[in-house]
Write a protein that holds these residues in place. Structure first.
Motif, PDB file in Angstrom:
ATOM      1  N   PHE A  27       0.828  -1.214   0.000  1.00  0.00           N
ATOM      2  CA  PHE A  27       0.000   0.000   0.000  1.00  0.00           C
ATOM      3  C   PHE A  27       0.860   1.260   0.000  1.00  0.00           C
ATOM      4  CE2 PHE A  27       0.767  -0.762   4.471  1.00  0.00           C
ATOM      5  CZ  PHE A  27       0.893   0.504   5.020  1.00  0.00           C
ATOM      6  N   VAL A  28       2.078   1.164   0.499  1.00  0.00           N
ATOM      7  CA  VAL A  28       2.970   2.326   0.536  1.00  0.00           C
ATOM      8  C   VAL A  28       3.368   2.716  -0.886  1.00  0.00           C
ATOM      9  CG1 VAL A  28       5.199   3.208   1.329  1.00  0.00           C
ATOM     10  CG2 VAL A  28       3.822   1.766   2.831  1.00  0.00           C
ATOM     11  N   ALA A  29       3.759   1.738  -1.693  1.00  0.00           N
ATOM     12  CA  ALA A  29       4.154   2.011  -3.079  1.00  0.00           C
ATOM     13  C   ALA A  29       2.977   2.545  -3.894  1.00  0.00           C
ATOM     14  CB  ALA A  29       4.706   0.744  -3.725  1.00  0.00           C
ATOM     15  N   ARG A  30       1.762   2.094  -3.551  1.00  0.00           N
ATOM     16  CA  ARG A  30       0.567   2.549  -4.267  1.00  0.00           C
ATOM     17  C   ARG A  30       0.034   3.876  -3.701  1.00  0.00           C
ATOM     18  NH1 ARG A  30      -0.989  -3.042  -3.362  1.00  0.00           N
ATOM     19  NH2 ARG A  30      -2.404  -2.231  -1.775  1.00  0.00           N
ATOM     20  N   LYS A  31       0.686   4.374  -2.642  1.00  0.00           N
ATOM     21  CA  LYS A  31       0.291   5.627  -1.981  1.00  0.00           C
ATOM     22  C   LYS A  31      -1.147   5.560  -1.472  1.00  0.00           C
ATOM     23  CE  LYS A  31       3.586   8.200  -4.675  1.00  0.00           C
ATOM     24  NZ  LYS A  31       3.817   9.194  -5.686  1.00  0.00           N
ATOM     25  N   GLU A  32      -1.486   4.447  -0.813  1.00  0.00           N
ATOM     26  CA  GLU A  32      -2.816   4.239  -0.259  1.00  0.00           C
ATOM     27  C   GLU A  32      -2.749   4.279   1.264  1.00  0.00           C
ATOM     28  OE1 GLU A  32      -4.510   1.226  -3.708  1.00  0.00           O
ATOM     29  OE2 GLU A  32      -3.853   0.399  -1.810  1.00  0.00           O
ATOM     30  N   ASN A  33      -3.875   4.534   1.882  1.00  0.00           N
ATOM     31  CA  ASN A  33      -3.999   4.497   3.335  1.00  0.00           C
ATOM     32  C   ASN A  33      -4.532   3.139   3.760  1.00  0.00           C
ATOM     33  OD1 ASN A  33      -3.268   7.244   3.702  1.00  0.00           O
ATOM     34  ND2 ASN A  33      -5.321   7.830   3.069  1.00  0.00           N
ATOM     35  N   VAL A  34      -4.254   2.767   4.989  1.00  0.00           N
ATOM     36  CA  VAL A  34      -4.805   1.551   5.575  1.00  0.00           C
ATOM     37  C   VAL A  34      -5.532   1.950   6.851  1.00  0.00           C
ATOM     38  CG1 VAL A  34      -4.276  -0.680   6.617  1.00  0.00           C
ATOM     39  CG2 VAL A  34      -2.994   0.093   4.640  1.00  0.00           C
ATOM     40  N   VAL A  35      -6.784   1.526   6.954  1.00  0.00           N
ATOM     41  CA  VAL A  35      -7.595   1.821   8.128  1.00  0.00           C
ATOM     42  C   VAL A  35      -8.190   0.511   8.635  1.00  0.00           C
ATOM     43  CG1 VAL A  35      -9.595   3.076   9.017  1.00  0.00           C
ATOM     44  CG2 VAL A  35      -8.179   4.104   7.249  1.00  0.00           C
ATOM     45  N   PHE A  36      -8.012   0.254   9.921  1.00  0.00           N
ATOM     46  CA  PHE A  36      -8.605  -0.928  10.544  1.00  0.00           C
ATOM     47  C   PHE A  36      -9.865  -0.499  11.279  1.00  0.00           C
ATOM     48  CE2 PHE A  36      -4.171  -2.150  10.119  1.00  0.00           C
ATOM     49  CZ  PHE A  36      -4.295  -3.429   9.602  1.00  0.00           C
ATOM     50  N   LEU A  37     -10.998  -1.032  10.868  1.00  0.00           N
ATOM     51  CA  LEU A  37     -12.278  -0.720  11.500  1.00  0.00           C
ATOM     52  C   LEU A  37     -12.881  -1.988  12.059  1.00  0.00           C
ATOM     53  CD1 LEU A  37     -13.831   1.520   8.701  1.00  0.00           C
ATOM     54  CD2 LEU A  37     -12.767   2.275  10.810  1.00  0.00           C
ATOM     55  N   GLY A  38     -13.583  -1.866  13.138  1.00  0.00           N
ATOM     56  CA  GLY A  38     -14.259  -3.019  13.699  1.00  0.00           C
ATOM     57  C   GLY A  38     -14.760  -2.739  15.089  1.00  0.00           C
ATOM     58  N   PRO A  39     -15.524  -3.679  15.623  1.00  0.00           N
ATOM     59  CA  PRO A  39     -16.049  -3.504  16.966  1.00  0.00           C
ATOM     60  C   PRO A  39     -14.939  -3.500  18.015  1.00  0.00           C
ATOM     61  CG  PRO A  39     -16.879  -5.545  15.959  1.00  0.00           C
ATOM     62  CD  PRO A  39     -15.954  -4.907  14.999  1.00  0.00           C
ATOM     63  N   SER A  40     -15.264  -3.002  19.168  1.00  0.00           N
ATOM     64  CA  SER A  40     -14.304  -2.955  20.275  1.00  0.00           C
ATOM     65  C   SER A  40     -13.813  -4.362  20.621  1.00  0.00           C
ATOM     66  CB  SER A  40     -14.964  -2.353  21.517  1.00  0.00           C
ATOM     67  OG  SER A  40     -15.357  -1.049  21.257  1.00  0.00           O
ATOM     68  N   GLY A  41     -12.538  -4.420  21.002  1.00  0.00           N
ATOM     69  CA  GLY A  41     -11.988  -5.678  21.495  1.00  0.00           C
ATOM     70  C   GLY A  41     -11.296  -6.542  20.469  1.00  0.00           C
ATOM     71  N   LEU A  42     -11.208  -6.107  19.220  1.00  0.00           N
ATOM     72  CA  LEU A  42     -10.550  -6.922  18.187  1.00  0.00           C
ATOM     73  C   LEU A  42      -9.072  -6.600  18.029  1.00  0.00           C
ATOM     74  CD1 LEU A  42     -13.221  -7.186  15.372  1.00  0.00           C
ATOM     75  CD2 LEU A  42     -12.664  -8.812  17.160  1.00  0.00           C
ATOM     76  N   GLY A  43      -8.619  -5.521  18.633  1.00  0.00           N
ATOM     77  CA  GLY A  43      -7.194  -5.214  18.594  1.00  0.00           C
ATOM     78  C   GLY A  43      -6.769  -4.302  17.468  1.00  0.00           C
ATOM     79  N   GLN A  44      -7.704  -3.636  16.788  1.00  0.00           N
ATOM     80  CA  GLN A  44      -7.304  -2.771  15.670  1.00  0.00           C
ATOM     81  C   GLN A  44      -6.520  -1.551  16.115  1.00  0.00           C
ATOM     82  OE1 GLN A  44     -10.441  -3.447  16.574  1.00  0.00           O
ATOM     83  NE2 GLN A  44     -11.870  -1.844  16.063  1.00  0.00           N
ATOM     84  N   SER A  45      -6.567  -1.202  17.390  1.00  0.00           N
ATOM     85  CA  SER A  45      -5.803  -0.037  17.848  1.00  0.00           C
ATOM     86  C   SER A  45      -4.412  -0.423  18.353  1.00  0.00           C
ATOM     87  CB  SER A  45      -6.564   0.693  18.959  1.00  0.00           C
ATOM     88  OG  SER A  45      -6.685  -0.137  20.084  1.00  0.00           O
ATOM     89  N   GLN A  46      -4.094  -1.689  18.368  1.00  0.00           N
ATOM     90  CA  GLN A  46      -2.783  -2.138  18.839  1.00  0.00           C
ATOM     91  C   GLN A  46      -1.755  -2.014  17.726  1.00  0.00           C
ATOM     92  OE1 GLN A  46      -3.118  -6.013  20.526  1.00  0.00           O
ATOM     93  NE2 GLN A  46      -4.746  -5.415  21.902  1.00  0.00           N
ATOM     94  N   VAL A  47      -0.516  -1.882  18.111  1.00  0.00           N
ATOM     95  CA  VAL A  47       0.563  -1.759  17.148  1.00  0.00           C
ATOM     96  C   VAL A  47       1.196  -3.134  16.968  1.00  0.00           C
ATOM     97  CG1 VAL A  47       2.801  -0.725  16.681  1.00  0.00           C
ATOM     98  CG2 VAL A  47       0.998   0.619  17.775  1.00  0.00           C
ATOM     99  N   TYR A  48       1.289  -3.565  15.724  1.00  0.00           N
ATOM    100  CA  TYR A  48       1.915  -4.846  15.420  1.00  0.00           C
ATOM    101  C   TYR A  48       3.136  -4.609  14.562  1.00  0.00           C
ATOM    102  CZ  TYR A  48      -2.161  -7.059  17.340  1.00  0.00           C
ATOM    103  OH  TYR A  48      -3.124  -7.471  18.193  1.00  0.00           O
ATOM    104  N   LEU A  49       4.219  -5.259  14.913  1.00  0.00           N
ATOM    105  CA  LEU A  49       5.465  -5.114  14.167  1.00  0.00           C
ATOM    106  C   LEU A  49       5.781  -6.379  13.441  1.00  0.00           C
ATOM    107  CD1 LEU A  49       7.557  -3.464  16.977  1.00  0.00           C
ATOM    108  CD2 LEU A  49       6.320  -2.336  15.143  1.00  0.00           C
TER     109      LEU A  49
END
Length: 59
Positions: free
Chosen positions: A37-59
């Motif tokens: 997505f970086v090369a395509r100059k796109e954004n990534v957004v994680f959406l979902g109900p609470s408790g799925l971990g979309q706000s956590q940082v993964y390396l």
């Protein structure tokens, strides 16, 4: 940079519980990790109900 950010815990994709978050298919979660997505100059957004971990940082 992760240490400087002061995150309470460092999370990795390997430690993500795909069995718990059944509405987040593993294949969909792994696609942004390739960073295409970086090369395509796109954004990534994680959406979902609470408790799925979309706000956590993964390396």
């Amino acid at each position: 940079m992760v240490r400087m950010a002061g995150f309470p815990a460092v999370k990795t994709l390997e430690s993500y519980d795909f069995k718990f978050a059944t509405s987040a298919p593993k294949r969909q979660i792994e696609q942004p990790v390739a960073l295409a997505f970086v090369a395509r100059k796109e954004n990534v957004v994680f959406l979902g109900p609470s408790g799925l971990g979309q706000s956590q940082v993964y390396l």
